[in-house]
Design an enzyme around this catalytic site. Structure first.
Site, PDB file in Angstrom:
ATOM      1  N   ASN A   7       0.867  -1.180   0.000  1.00  0.00           N
ATOM      2  CA  ASN A   7       0.000   0.000   0.000  1.00  0.00           C
ATOM      3  C   ASN A   7       0.905   1.231   0.000  1.00  0.00           C
ATOM      4  O   ASN A   7       1.515   1.559   1.017  1.00  0.00           O
ATOM      5  CB  ASN A   7      -0.893  -0.050   1.245  1.00  0.00           C
ATOM      6  CG  ASN A   7      -1.730   1.198   1.411  1.00  0.00           C
ATOM      7  OD1 ASN A   7      -1.789   2.047   0.510  1.00  0.00           O
ATOM      8  ND2 ASN A   7      -2.384   1.330   2.554  1.00  0.00           N
ATOM      9  N   LYS A   9       0.142   4.284  -0.216  1.00  0.00           N
ATOM     10  CA  LYS A   9      -0.455   5.465   0.430  1.00  0.00           C
ATOM     11  C   LYS A   9      -0.229   6.719  -0.429  1.00  0.00           C
ATOM     12  O   LYS A   9      -0.261   6.626  -1.656  1.00  0.00           O
ATOM     13  CB  LYS A   9       0.072   5.608   1.865  1.00  0.00           C
ATOM     14  CG  LYS A   9      -0.123   4.297   2.665  1.00  0.00           C
ATOM     15  CD  LYS A   9       0.122   4.423   4.135  1.00  0.00           C
ATOM     16  CE  LYS A   9      -0.103   3.069   4.816  1.00  0.00           C
ATOM     17  NZ  LYS A   9       0.075   3.100   6.248  1.00  0.00           N
ATOM     18  N   HIS A  98      -9.569   1.150   5.380  1.00  0.00           N
ATOM     19  CA  HIS A  98      -8.236   1.319   5.960  1.00  0.00           C
ATOM     20  C   HIS A  98      -8.326   2.233   7.177  1.00  0.00           C
ATOM     21  O   HIS A  98      -9.101   3.197   7.182  1.00  0.00           O
ATOM     22  CB  HIS A  98      -7.262   1.900   4.925  1.00  0.00           C
ATOM     23  CG  HIS A  98      -5.839   1.807   5.395  1.00  0.00           C
ATOM     24  ND1 HIS A  98      -5.310   2.708   6.285  1.00  0.00           N
ATOM     25  CD2 HIS A  98      -4.871   0.891   5.144  1.00  0.00           C
ATOM     26  CE1 HIS A  98      -4.054   2.350   6.549  1.00  0.00           C
ATOM     27  NE2 HIS A  98      -3.759   1.259   5.871  1.00  0.00           N
ATOM     28  N   GLU A 100      -6.548   4.538   8.223  1.00  0.00           N
ATOM     29  CA  GLU A 100      -6.308   5.976   7.976  1.00  0.00           C
ATOM     30  C   GLU A 100      -7.563   6.641   7.427  1.00  0.00           C
ATOM     31  O   GLU A 100      -7.790   7.842   7.654  1.00  0.00           O
ATOM     32  CB  GLU A 100      -5.108   6.134   7.024  1.00  0.00           C
ATOM     33  CG  GLU A 100      -3.818   5.847   7.781  1.00  0.00           C
ATOM     34  CD  GLU A 100      -2.698   5.258   6.970  1.00  0.00           C
ATOM     35  OE1 GLU A 100      -2.748   5.343   5.726  1.00  0.00           O
ATOM     36  OE2 GLU A 100      -1.778   4.690   7.578  1.00  0.00           O
ATOM     37  N   GLU A 170      -5.102  -4.978  10.727  1.00  0.00           N
ATOM     38  CA  GLU A 170      -4.029  -4.009  10.931  1.00  0.00           C
ATOM     39  C   GLU A 170      -4.260  -3.285  12.255  1.00  0.00           C
ATOM     40  O   GLU A 170      -5.042  -2.316  12.305  1.00  0.00           O
ATOM     41  CB  GLU A 170      -4.013  -2.974   9.797  1.00  0.00           C
ATOM     42  CG  GLU A 170      -3.751  -3.563   8.430  1.00  0.00           C
ATOM     43  CD  GLU A 170      -3.227  -2.505   7.457  1.00  0.00           C
ATOM     44  OE1 GLU A 170      -2.116  -2.683   6.965  1.00  0.00           O
ATOM     45  OE2 GLU A 170      -3.925  -1.505   7.219  1.00  0.00           O
ATOM     46  N   GLY A 176       2.920   2.125  10.811  1.00  0.00           N
ATOM     47  CA  GLY A 176       3.876   3.213  10.654  1.00  0.00           C
ATOM     48  C   GLY A 176       4.632   3.552  11.923  1.00  0.00           C
ATOM     49  O   GLY A 176       5.291   4.582  11.997  1.00  0.00           O
ATOM     50  N   SER A 214       3.713  -2.357  10.220  1.00  0.00           N
ATOM     51  CA  SER A 214       5.169  -2.452  10.368  1.00  0.00           C
ATOM     52  C   SER A 214       5.724  -3.810   9.938  1.00  0.00           C
ATOM     53  O   SER A 214       6.654  -4.337  10.566  1.00  0.00           O
ATOM     54  CB  SER A 214       5.591  -2.103  11.799  1.00  0.00           C
ATOM     55  OG  SER A 214       5.260  -0.737  12.083  1.00  0.00           O
TER      56      SER A 214
HETATM   57  P1  13P Z   1       3.181   0.263   7.700  1.00  0.00           P
HETATM   58  O1  13P Z   1       3.672  -1.027   7.054  1.00  0.00           O
HETATM   59  O2  13P Z   1       3.920   1.467   7.211  1.00  0.00           O
HETATM   60  O3  13P Z   1       3.117   0.133   9.178  1.00  0.00           O
HETATM   61  O4  13P Z   1       1.673   0.482   7.185  1.00  0.00           O
HETATM   62  C1  13P Z   1       0.780  -0.569   7.282  1.00  0.00           C
HETATM   63  C2  13P Z   1      -0.446  -0.224   6.525  1.00  0.00           C
HETATM   64  O5  13P Z   1      -1.198   0.644   6.907  1.00  0.00           O
HETATM   65  C3  13P Z   1      -0.703  -0.931   5.267  1.00  0.00           C
HETATM   66  O6  13P Z   1      -1.977  -0.667   4.792  1.00  0.00           O
END
Ligand code: 13P
Length: 262
Positions: A7, A9, A98, A100, A170, A176, A214
């Site tokens: 992803n 982003k 997601h 976010e 997740e 992150g 992560s």
């Molecule tokens: P990270 O791998 O940067 O922690 O992000 C995970 C994520 O949100 C994938 O959709």
């Protein structure tokens, strides 16, 4: 089925995206353990780059994935992108819910469900993301929160659709942050999600459940060996071809050691 999705982003330019896609596809060719029928791989670039990335991936076994969509097929929704639009640029799967988007765009369970149905209606395959906040885990409510999210997304769907759905767990505190769920934490949540899926419908029990948060080359294989973990949804580490390819290698090696018939 196992699945690894990168992803991307809101990162990079069109040139970065095209180069990264080409590097990922070329890097995967050099991974002998990777059987693309056993471990599917996808990348989710930002919307404006979908078509260019799709062109860069033509003839490869890497799937084109989108990060989100609107719940309506068309209309006066300035700035949004619909699932049929994504289908028309050859997207294969779409992330919905997601964290976010749940956090920053205030998407609730009902909206995530509507998006999931829109994705199915457009002939695409949804990846529904679920996961608890740190405060919810600290309060011991993590399994209840994720159960609510999974049920809201999937309960009452036509059972035929379950063959097209993927769930991604997740934990929000692991996204992150460099703080990965331990295999024990991931394993416990994946067992809990499996039980919820089985209670929803026998067909739903076969839904693959990915882990995200992560994921890195150093922890991908161990996570992928955790019972119930069917692959990875990778953020930061998917922005470098070499680390994403290493993650796929880790999942492929775990899969070769423990082939799952699903
Ligand atoms: P990270 O791998 O940067 O922690 O992000 C995970 C994520 O949100 C994938 O959709």
């Amino acid at each position: 089925m196992r699945l690894v999705i990168g992803n991307w982003k809101m990162h990079g330019t069109r040139a970065d995206a095209v180069a990264l896609a080409a590097q990922v596809a070329a890097g995967l060719e050099a991974v002998p353990a990777w059987d693309p029928d056993e471990v599917r791989v996808g990348v989710a670039p930002p919307f404006p780059f979908l078509e260019a990335v799709g062109a860069a991936l033509a003839g490869t076994r890497v799937e084109l994935v989108a990060q989100d969509c609107h719940q309506e097929p068309q209309g006066a929704f300035t700035g949004w992108v619909s699932a049929p639009m994504l289908a028309s640029v050859h997207v294969r799967r779409v992330l919905v819910g997601h964290s976010e988007r749940r956090q920053h765009a205030r998407e609730d369970d009902a909206l995530v469900r509507a998006k999931l149905e829109a994705v199915l209606e457009a002939g695409l395959d949804p990846v529904v993301c679920v996961g608890e906040l740190l405060a919810e885990r600290d309060a011991g409510r993590h399994e209840a929160v994720v159960e609510r999210q999974v049920r809201a997304a999937l309960e009452g769907l036509d059972p035929a659709a379950f063959a097209r759905v993927v769930v991604a767990y997740e934990p929000v505190w692991a996204i992150g942050t460099g703080r990965t769920a331990t295999p024990e934490q991931a394993g416990a949540m994946h067992r809990s999600i499996e039980a919820v899926l089985a209670a929803i419908a026998p067909e739903a029990a076969r839904i693959p459940v990915l882990y995200g948060g992560s994921v890195k080359p150093s922890n991908a294989a161990e996570l992928a060996r955790t019972p119930g973990v069917a692959g990875a949804l990778v953020g930061g580490a998917s922005l470098e071809a070499a680390s994403f390819v290493e993650i796929v290698r880790g999942v492929a090696e775990a899969s070769a050691a423990d082939p799952r018939s699903a």
